[in-house]
Scaffold this motif. Structure first.
Motif, PDB file in Angstrom:
ATOM      1  N   THR A 127       4.192  -0.404   5.439  1.00  0.00           N
ATOM      2  CA  THR A 127       4.234   0.160   6.779  1.00  0.00           C
ATOM      3  C   THR A 127       5.337   1.198   6.932  1.00  0.00           C
TER       4      THR A 127
ATOM      5  N   GLN B 138       1.612  10.244  11.697  1.00  0.00           N
ATOM      6  CA  GLN B 138       0.576  10.121  12.721  1.00  0.00           C
ATOM      7  C   GLN B 138       1.206   9.873  14.079  1.00  0.00           C
TER       8      GLN B 138
ATOM      9  N   ASP C 234       3.654   6.817  15.095  1.00  0.00           N
ATOM     10  CA  ASP C 234       4.636   6.428  14.077  1.00  0.00           C
ATOM     11  C   ASP C 234       6.033   6.486  14.681  1.00  0.00           C
TER      12      ASP C 234
ATOM     13  N   CYS D  25       9.731   6.928   8.183  1.00  0.00           N
ATOM     14  CA  CYS D  25       8.771   6.606   9.241  1.00  0.00           C
ATOM     15  C   CYS D  25       8.298   5.168   9.091  1.00  0.00           C
TER      16      CYS D  25
ATOM     17  N   ARG E 153       5.244   2.522  10.481  1.00  0.00           N
ATOM     18  CA  ARG E 153       3.923   2.421  11.120  1.00  0.00           C
ATOM     19  C   ARG E 153       3.564   0.956  11.248  1.00  0.00           C
TER      20      ARG E 153
END
Length: 143
Positions: free
Chosen positions: A50, A98, A101, A139, A141
């Motif tokens: 993630t 995206q 995020d 990042c 997610r």
């Protein structure tokens, strides 16, 4: 309550003031859910599916191309516009940034800390983006 501010280099930031922790309407952020210590937050790790890093080089002629909203110690991506991140996404579809995020780290800097403005724990991340030229962005997610 929202307060908008424009940041140079194609980064637009919006500050979200969270309700009181005692408010029943507040839902914990993904960072708070991921770690009991909200100051530490999730650690970006190449072994965690993630989390991922992107690397972009800022130049005076190119914009970063991100609209973000400050949430706790993180920056949440609201929109990707033409610029460096969009180019990254085209070249690295397996690690594309995206909408939704969270930016949790920039060049080793994380949100929070004693230098963060009151109510703006994400300020160190904005500063690192503004001042850096070579940006290594971590990042997160939600899976």
């Amino acid at each position: 309550m929202f307060c908008c501010c424009g940041i140079e280099d194609g980064l637009t930031a919006e500050v979200v003031t969270q309700p009181s922790p005692h408010s029943p309407a507040q839902e914990a952020s993904p960072r708070e859910k991921a770690a009991p210590d909200t100051h530490a937050g999730p650690r970006v790790s190449s072994s965690d599916p993630t989390t991922f890093y992107i690397q972009v080089e800022k130049t005076p002629s190119e914009q970063i191309g991100l609209d973000v909203v400050g949430v706790g110690q993180n920056l949440r991506v609201q929109r990707i516009s033409p610029g460096l991140v969009q180019k990254w996404n085209e070249q690295h579809p397996d690690r594309a940034v995206q909408t939704g995020d969270l930016i949790v780290e920039v060049n080793g800097t994380v949100g929070g800390g004693t230098n963060a403005l009151a109510g703006q724990a994400f300020a160190p991340l904005l500063q690192a983006i503004k001042e850096g030229t070579g940006l290594r962005i971590g990042c997160y997610r939600r899976s």
